[in-house]
Design a protein around this motif. Structure first.
Motif, mmCIF file in Angstrom:
data_model
loop_
_atom_site.group_PDB
_atom_site.id
_atom_site.type_symbol
_atom_site.label_atom_id
_atom_site.label_comp_id
_atom_site.label_asym_id
_atom_site.label_seq_id
_atom_site.Cartn_x
_atom_site.Cartn_y
_atom_site.Cartn_z
ATOM 1 N N ALA A 151 0.653 -1.085 -0.090
ATOM 2 C CA ALA A 151 -0.095 -0.146 0.052
ATOM 3 C C ALA A 151 0.879 1.166 0.104
ATOM 4 O O ALA A 151 1.096 1.782 1.159
ATOM 5 N N ALA A 152 1.345 1.670 -1.338
ATOM 6 C CA ALA A 152 2.252 2.723 -1.467
ATOM 7 C C ALA A 152 2.040 4.013 -0.537
ATOM 8 O O ALA A 152 2.796 4.495 0.003
ATOM 9 N N ASP A 153 0.931 4.265 -0.688
ATOM 10 C CA ASP A 153 0.302 5.595 -0.330
ATOM 11 C C ASP A 153 0.490 5.706 1.240
ATOM 12 O O ASP A 153 0.806 6.680 1.955
ATOM 13 N N ARG A 154 -0.098 4.633 1.706
ATOM 14 C CA ARG A 154 -0.058 4.431 3.151
ATOM 15 C C ARG A 154 1.402 4.621 3.714
ATOM 16 O O ARG A 154 1.597 5.243 4.591
ATOM 17 N N LEU A 155 2.366 3.857 3.061
ATOM 18 C CA LEU A 155 3.819 3.783 3.311
ATOM 19 C C LEU A 155 4.074 5.205 3.295
ATOM 20 O O LEU A 155 4.784 5.658 4.324
ATOM 21 N N ARG A 156 3.917 5.832 2.177
ATOM 22 C CA ARG A 156 4.506 6.992 1.960
ATOM 23 C C ARG A 156 4.142 7.967 3.060
ATOM 24 O O ARG A 156 4.850 8.788 3.715
ATOM 25 N N SER A 157 2.784 7.981 3.216
ATOM 26 C CA SER A 157 2.091 8.947 4.418
ATOM 27 C C SER A 157 3.051 8.621 5.672
ATOM 28 O O SER A 157 3.345 9.536 6.525
ATOM 29 N N ILE A 158 3.055 7.363 6.182
ATOM 30 C CA ILE A 158 3.675 7.017 7.453
ATOM 31 C C ILE A 158 5.101 7.412 7.450
ATOM 32 O O ILE A 158 5.414 8.367 8.324
ATOM 33 N N ILE A 159 5.809 7.408 6.475
ATOM 34 C CA ILE A 159 7.374 7.788 6.360
ATOM 35 C C ILE A 159 7.469 9.304 6.249
ATOM 36 O O ILE A 159 8.346 9.927 7.294
ATOM 37 N N GLU A 160 6.573 10.074 5.653
ATOM 38 C CA GLU A 160 6.618 11.290 5.468
ATOM 39 C C GLU A 160 6.068 12.042 6.952
ATOM 40 O O GLU A 160 6.843 13.025 7.296
ATOM 41 N N ARG A 161 5.216 11.399 7.530
ATOM 42 C CA ARG A 161 5.064 12.011 9.031
ATOM 43 C C ARG A 161 5.870 11.806 9.941
ATOM 44 O O ARG A 161 6.353 12.891 10.363
ATOM 45 N N VAL A 162 6.499 10.775 10.033
ATOM 46 C CA VAL A 162 7.715 10.600 10.738
ATOM 47 C C VAL A 162 8.615 11.377 10.426
ATOM 48 O O VAL A 162 9.292 12.375 11.256
ATOM 49 N N GLU A 163 9.148 11.530 9.217
ATOM 50 C CA GLU A 163 10.115 12.587 8.680
ATOM 51 C C GLU A 163 9.916 14.126 9.099
ATOM 52 O O GLU A 163 10.817 14.796 9.904
ATOM 53 N N ARG A 164 8.560 14.576 9.204
ATOM 54 C CA ARG A 164 8.327 15.757 9.468
ATOM 55 C C ARG A 164 8.352 15.977 10.852
ATOM 56 O O ARG A 164 9.102 17.071 11.389
ATOM 57 N N LEU A 165 8.049 14.908 11.724
ATOM 58 C CA LEU A 165 8.237 14.869 13.169
ATOM 59 C C LEU A 165 9.563 15.022 13.495
ATOM 60 O O LEU A 165 9.988 15.681 14.599
#
Lengths: 105, 105, 105, 105
Positions: free
Chosen positions: C33-47
């Motif tokens: 689930a690419a979008d889900r994964l991308r969302s997870i990663i980007e949120r972590v990176e932002r934090l």
DNA sequence: CAAGAATTATGAACCC
DNA sequence: GGGTTCATAATTCTTG
């Protein structure tokens, strides 16, 4: 700055490395001193095994402590204290006291 | 461990402190700029609280990732890779291959 | 919370994503689930960026402390103490005392 | 920092301790089997010393590796890989590739 | 730049 | 057995 004889970007070294392979018993593989690397890795692995054995021994002792009715967490705390307190006989203690006093702690 | 915030042996220091405070808005205590120190400490503590809150948020996201079926360890690895320069990633991978080959792995 | 879920520079992936999305809102890529994964990663990176910013702020304060003449190491110790001492108002303190007494510490 | 190792308020406990000692060679102090506890702690401390010595040896080897031109970080990675099951390594690498592809990396 | 401290990440252990 | 805390390992940053 390269102390690193095996930096892949170091063309001169790589050439020298190839030259050595014929004449040098050092068993270079792709410019790497394979025997040296292997020795390093195996020695580390051996020491880590010993370390693990000691860790297991320690674990056993804590298990024994637990079954003797001691609170393992507190026993760990005691051990920590015994390690730290001699170190606290330091010059910094004075400074720490000074700061604490300044803060009313 | 100290129940009493003020040690009775501190009378001299306390007296000096009072003396300095009268003359000096910096509120020195035993030669320490107490207000300055207090400010520093409180600002750090505040920032550390915020940091902790962020760390908790991150933890929540990894928990979400896990329950969505992702391998958290690999997700962390991805994040680490994205943080590195591509050239750096390449370099390390090359070196790893080189060493593995030298070891016959 | 992520403003830009799709990187426009990633043409191939984006195209594939669109193709799959027609059949599957989950935008799977190779079963992921690419979008889900991308969302997870980007949120972590932002934090993590925010975390880093806070860490830098803290570093600045310690630099300030140093140039004001404080011993940074001791200031850190103070902060640690202030964090720990409330936690030491615990039931385990009793046990710790008990053990210490048993050991004559 | 307490000068007096024995709190005078512990009279009852001390009395009990003496009572137990008569019947029990275990030298109870305040209901704690002091000798047993001491033995546990000292054995752990001894093992931890050995552990530390090994850790220092390992550090030395990595220092040697570094001065021989190896990239220590990569050497560590090799050692980690050799510790894992090959199947496990394979699995993680597959997953990593999968995620990277899903993200277009 | 090497040594050491401090932070962060991973792995193990314990409780529920 | 799953989740949470604790402990160790590792990397990063600072300082001499």
């Amino acid at each position: 700055m390269s102390d690193a004889p095996f930096d892949t970007s170091d063309k001169a070294a790589a050439a020298e490395s190839r030259a050595r392979q014929a004449a040098d018993p050092e068993s270079d593989v792709g410019g790497i001193a394979a025997d040296r690397l292997r020795s390093i890795i195996e020695r580390v692995e051996r020491l880590e095994e010993e370390r693990k054995a000691l860790a297991d021994d320690i674990k056993d002792i804590f298990a024994e402590a637990k079954s003797a009715g001691f609170d393992v967490k507190v026993v760990r705390q005691i051990i920590r204290l015994r390690k730290q307190e001699p170190a606290e006989v330091e010059e910094q203690e004075t400074l720490l006291d000074l700061y604490r006093r300044a803060l009313g702690m």
